[in-house]
Write a protein that holds these residues in place. Sequence first.
Motif, PDB file in Angstrom:
ATOM      1  N   ALA A  35       5.579  -0.165  34.018  1.00  0.00           N
ATOM      2  CA  ALA A  35       6.497  -1.242  33.632  1.00  0.00           C
ATOM      3  C   ALA A  35       7.077  -1.029  32.247  1.00  0.00           C
ATOM      4  CB  ALA A  35       5.775  -2.585  33.705  1.00  0.00           C
ATOM      5  N   ALA A  36       6.333  -0.401  31.358  1.00  0.00           N
ATOM      6  CA  ALA A  36       6.826  -0.189  29.993  1.00  0.00           C
ATOM      7  C   ALA A  36       8.057   0.705  29.962  1.00  0.00           C
ATOM      8  CB  ALA A  36       5.727   0.405  29.118  1.00  0.00           C
ATOM      9  N   ARG A  37       8.253   1.542  30.990  1.00  0.00           N
ATOM     10  CA  ARG A  37       9.444   2.392  31.041  1.00  0.00           C
ATOM     11  C   ARG A  37      10.719   1.583  31.247  1.00  0.00           C
ATOM     12  NH1 ARG A  37       9.289   7.877  32.235  1.00  0.00           N
ATOM     13  NH2 ARG A  37      10.973   7.648  33.754  1.00  0.00           N
ATOM     14  N   ARG A  38      10.584   0.340  31.686  1.00  0.00           N
ATOM     15  CA  ARG A  38      11.770  -0.503  31.853  1.00  0.00           C
ATOM     16  C   ARG A  38      12.247  -1.062  30.517  1.00  0.00           C
ATOM     17  NH1 ARG A  38       8.708  -2.443  36.348  1.00  0.00           N
ATOM     18  NH2 ARG A  38       8.309  -4.429  35.307  1.00  0.00           N
ATOM     19  N   ALA A  39      11.382  -1.030  29.509  1.00  0.00           N
ATOM     20  CA  ALA A  39      11.780  -1.471  28.171  1.00  0.00           C
ATOM     21  C   ALA A  39      12.402  -0.293  27.420  1.00  0.00           C
ATOM     22  CB  ALA A  39      10.567  -1.992  27.408  1.00  0.00           C
ATOM     23  N   ASN A  40      13.430  -0.580  26.634  1.00  0.00           N
ATOM     24  CA  ASN A  40      14.108   0.472  25.876  1.00  0.00           C
ATOM     25  C   ASN A  40      14.497   1.634  26.780  1.00  0.00           C
ATOM     26  OD1 ASN A  40      15.095   1.464  23.373  1.00  0.00           O
ATOM     27  ND2 ASN A  40      13.285   2.753  23.124  1.00  0.00           N
ATOM     28  N   CYS A  41      14.978   1.299  27.983  1.00  0.00           N
ATOM     29  CA  CYS A  41      15.140   2.306  29.037  1.00  0.00           C
ATOM     30  C   CYS A  41      16.260   3.286  28.754  1.00  0.00           C
ATOM     31  CB  CYS A  41      15.355   1.624  30.385  1.00  0.00           C
ATOM     32  SG  CYS A  41      16.932   0.739  30.504  1.00  0.00           S
ATOM     33  N   TRP A  42      17.165   2.975  27.840  1.00  0.00           N
ATOM     34  CA  TRP A  42      18.218   3.939  27.543  1.00  0.00           C
ATOM     35  C   TRP A  42      17.697   5.101  26.709  1.00  0.00           C
ATOM     36  CZ3 TRP A  42      20.574   4.157  22.458  1.00  0.00           C
ATOM     37  CH2 TRP A  42      20.179   3.129  21.591  1.00  0.00           C
ATOM     38  N   ALA A  43      16.397   5.074  26.369  1.00  0.00           N
ATOM     39  CA  ALA A  43      15.747   6.222  25.753  1.00  0.00           C
ATOM     40  C   ALA A  43      14.812   6.931  26.732  1.00  0.00           C
ATOM     41  CB  ALA A  43      14.965   5.785  24.521  1.00  0.00           C
ATOM     42  N   VAL A  44      14.786   6.485  27.986  1.00  0.00           N
ATOM     43  CA  VAL A  44      13.915   7.081  29.000  1.00  0.00           C
ATOM     44  C   VAL A  44      14.736   8.072  29.824  1.00  0.00           C
ATOM     45  CG1 VAL A  44      12.429   6.656  30.995  1.00  0.00           C
ATOM     46  CG2 VAL A  44      12.467   5.022  29.092  1.00  0.00           C
ATOM     47  N   ALA A  45      14.364   9.347  29.768  1.00  0.00           N
ATOM     48  CA  ALA A  45      15.154  10.404  30.390  1.00  0.00           C
ATOM     49  C   ALA A  45      14.619  10.742  31.781  1.00  0.00           C
ATOM     50  CB  ALA A  45      15.132  11.659  29.516  1.00  0.00           C
ATOM     51  N   ASP A  46      15.526  10.822  32.745  1.00  0.00           N
ATOM     52  CA  ASP A  46      15.175  11.199  34.111  1.00  0.00           C
ATOM     53  C   ASP A  46      16.371  11.936  34.699  1.00  0.00           C
ATOM     54  OD1 ASP A  46      15.030  10.970  37.070  1.00  0.00           O
ATOM     55  OD2 ASP A  46      13.173   9.899  36.658  1.00  0.00           O
ATOM     56  N   ALA A  47      16.272  13.264  34.781  1.00  0.00           N
ATOM     57  CA  ALA A  47      17.411  14.077  35.219  1.00  0.00           C
ATOM     58  C   ALA A  47      17.818  13.751  36.646  1.00  0.00           C
ATOM     59  CB  ALA A  47      17.075  15.560  35.080  1.00  0.00           C
ATOM     60  N   GLY A  48      16.851  13.502  37.508  1.00  0.00           N
ATOM     61  CA  GLY A  48      17.172  13.183  38.897  1.00  0.00           C
ATOM     62  C   GLY A  48      17.970  11.906  39.023  1.00  0.00           C
ATOM     63  N   PHE A  49      17.580  10.890  38.253  1.00  0.00           N
ATOM     64  CA  PHE A  49      18.315   9.630  38.297  1.00  0.00           C
ATOM     65  C   PHE A  49      19.727   9.813  37.736  1.00  0.00           C
ATOM     66  CE2 PHE A  49      19.545   5.375  36.879  1.00  0.00           C
ATOM     67  CZ  PHE A  49      19.243   4.632  38.009  1.00  0.00           C
ATOM     68  N   SER A  50      19.861  10.600  36.670  1.00  0.00           N
ATOM     69  CA  SER A  50      21.187  10.841  36.097  1.00  0.00           C
ATOM     70  C   SER A  50      22.090  11.569  37.087  1.00  0.00           C
ATOM     71  CB  SER A  50      21.069  11.640  34.793  1.00  0.00           C
ATOM     72  OG  SER A  50      20.497  10.857  33.761  1.00  0.00           O
ATOM     73  N   ARG A  51      21.546  12.542  37.798  1.00  0.00           N
ATOM     74  CA  ARG A  51      22.361  13.245  38.789  1.00  0.00           C
ATOM     75  C   ARG A  51      22.780  12.318  39.933  1.00  0.00           C
ATOM     76  NH1 ARG A  51      18.625  17.487  37.672  1.00  0.00           N
ATOM     77  NH2 ARG A  51      17.358  16.858  39.477  1.00  0.00           N
ATOM     78  N   ALA A  52      21.878  11.423  40.326  1.00  0.00           N
ATOM     79  CA  ALA A  52      22.227  10.460  41.375  1.00  0.00           C
ATOM     80  C   ALA A  52      23.320   9.506  40.891  1.00  0.00           C
ATOM     81  CB  ALA A  52      20.990   9.676  41.803  1.00  0.00           C
ATOM     82  N   LEU A  53      23.236   9.082  39.645  1.00  0.00           N
ATOM     83  CA  LEU A  53      24.281   8.231  39.074  1.00  0.00           C
ATOM     84  C   LEU A  53      25.617   8.963  39.059  1.00  0.00           C
ATOM     85  CD1 LEU A  53      22.743   6.429  35.944  1.00  0.00           C
ATOM     86  CD2 LEU A  53      23.774   5.330  37.924  1.00  0.00           C
ATOM     87  N   GLY A  54      25.582  10.228  38.657  1.00  0.00           N
ATOM     88  CA  GLY A  54      26.814  11.010  38.637  1.00  0.00           C
ATOM     89  C   GLY A  54      27.425  11.146  40.016  1.00  0.00           C
ATOM     90  N   ALA A  55      26.590  11.407  41.020  1.00  0.00           N
ATOM     91  CA  ALA A  55      27.096  11.548  42.385  1.00  0.00           C
ATOM     92  C   ALA A  55      27.707  10.250  42.897  1.00  0.00           C
ATOM     93  CB  ALA A  55      25.963  11.998  43.309  1.00  0.00           C
ATOM     94  N   ALA A  56      27.203   9.108  42.406  1.00  0.00           N
ATOM     95  CA  ALA A  56      27.722   7.803  42.825  1.00  0.00           C
ATOM     96  C   ALA A  56      28.955   7.385  42.030  1.00  0.00           C
ATOM     97  CB  ALA A  56      26.635   6.747  42.687  1.00  0.00           C
ATOM     98  N   GLY A  57      29.338   8.167  41.013  1.00  0.00           N
ATOM     99  CA  GLY A  57      30.523   7.841  40.224  1.00  0.00           C
ATOM    100  C   GLY A  57      30.273   6.886  39.085  1.00  0.00           C
ATOM    101  N   TYR A  58      29.027   6.786  38.625  1.00  0.00           N
ATOM    102  CA  TYR A  58      28.690   5.834  37.568  1.00  0.00           C
ATOM    103  C   TYR A  58      28.556   6.471  36.195  1.00  0.00           C
ATOM    104  CZ  TYR A  58      27.767   2.476  41.328  1.00  0.00           C
ATOM    105  OH  TYR A  58      27.876   1.637  42.419  1.00  0.00           O
ATOM    106  N   ILE A  59      28.931   7.733  36.053  1.00  0.00           N
ATOM    107  CA  ILE A  59      29.014   8.391  34.743  1.00  0.00           C
ATOM    108  C   ILE A  59      30.456   8.853  34.554  1.00  0.00           C
ATOM    109  CG2 ILE A  59      28.143  10.236  33.270  1.00  0.00           C
ATOM    110  CD1 ILE A  59      25.601  10.296  34.914  1.00  0.00           C
ATOM    111  N   GLY A  60      30.976   8.707  33.342  1.00  0.00           N
ATOM    112  CA  GLY A  60      32.371   9.069  33.106  1.00  0.00           C
ATOM    113  C   GLY A  60      33.326   8.189  33.893  1.00  0.00           C
ATOM    114  N   MET A  61      32.959   6.944  34.076  1.00  0.00           N
ATOM    115  CA  MET A  61      33.721   6.072  34.962  1.00  0.00           C
ATOM    116  C   MET A  61      35.181   5.916  34.559  1.00  0.00           C
ATOM    117  SD  MET A  61      31.057   2.975  35.775  1.00  0.00           S
ATOM    118  CE  MET A  61      32.316   2.079  36.717  1.00  0.00           C
TER     119      MET A  61
END
Length: 381
Positions: A35-61
């Motif tokens: 649960a602590a990973r949900r706090a200050n989450c913009w400092a929590v790095a997860d490459a898989g989640f970032s790639r999924a966001l990119g594939a969904a069009g949520y980066i560089g919108m």
Amino acid sequence: MRTFSILPFSPPPGVAALREQVRAFIAEHRPPGDAARRANCWAVADAGFSRALGAAGYIGMTWPKAYGGGERHPLERYVVLEELLAAGAPVGMHWIADRQSGPLLLRYGTEEQRLRFLPAVARGELYACIGMSEPGSGSDLASVRTQGRRTPEGWRINGQKLWTTNAHNAQLMIALVRTGEDSQRQEGLTQFLIDLSSPGVTVRPTIDLVGGHDFNEVFFDDVLVPDSMRVGEAGAGWRQVTAELSLERSGPERYLSSFALLVELIRVSGPTPDPIIAGLIGRLTAEAWTLRQMSMSTAAKLAAGEDPALEAAMVKDLGNSFEQELPRVVQAAVDGRFDLSGDTDFARVLAFLLQVSPSFSLRGGTREVLRGIIARGLGLR
């Protein structure tokens, strides 16, 4: 005298549907974790989640489609960021590249730089870090000492950067370098794109007091940077970097870093909380809502092409105060009312934020620097 002026947050139609889409995406793709990973989450790095966001069009919108972007409205992007942060999604891997590096290249970069880097950022595959702070400088950005010397083959960079968030994951740094011979303060500064795999670059971890590895020291030992990797005009770095800071200081991350604790407090308090807890929840919710309106207004000004440097500094200063106060007042209010010795989500989030929240007012400019900007903007100094 200037004041904080409010510009209406007016995104295009369909924002409610967009929120639902993002919530469904998070429910499907957010990895399980403490649960602590949900706090200050913009400092929590997860490459898989970032790639999924990119594939969904949520980066560089908001970027042009030619560079991998979605050409969406800037305020739609704000809505997506707000949903991701409120849910505690791990967005730290691509955060800086999406928030600052991409917009900087769109504004000051060459066409070659945009085509080379932006599509990979939008896919969630290329990560960047910021090379501003240096040892012994504190928040005095104008005292940059890292040197860039022009040579026939390019620029030779020597020096050191400190507090470089995500440098251990990033492939690229946008560094502020002193290139003017014998220049002082804001004069003679230039920004460069530095490939962190280049010979002469050394990245060393800076471990914080709770054992976390967000920050790094980065050393440059005669690093060769081609002139094609210079961003903007030589000597124009100060103007560019100060414009970049408005992007860093005004977003929803400046008041949502501790939001996970407010959510947990509401959850553990149940539908009929103790009157003291109910009053605290009401106060914290009102403060968060006010900060949200200020942040949304600043986002609206950026979307309208304005430079809300004063408003961005206010949002960051007030937002940091809120984020730092929240765990302290919650701890004081729940003492004796909840068992904090167990391994519950509430106890873990509270313990984590009590340890890390003191650092929140350091990133993006210290409170003293921000209040100096605010005082000048209000005509008080």
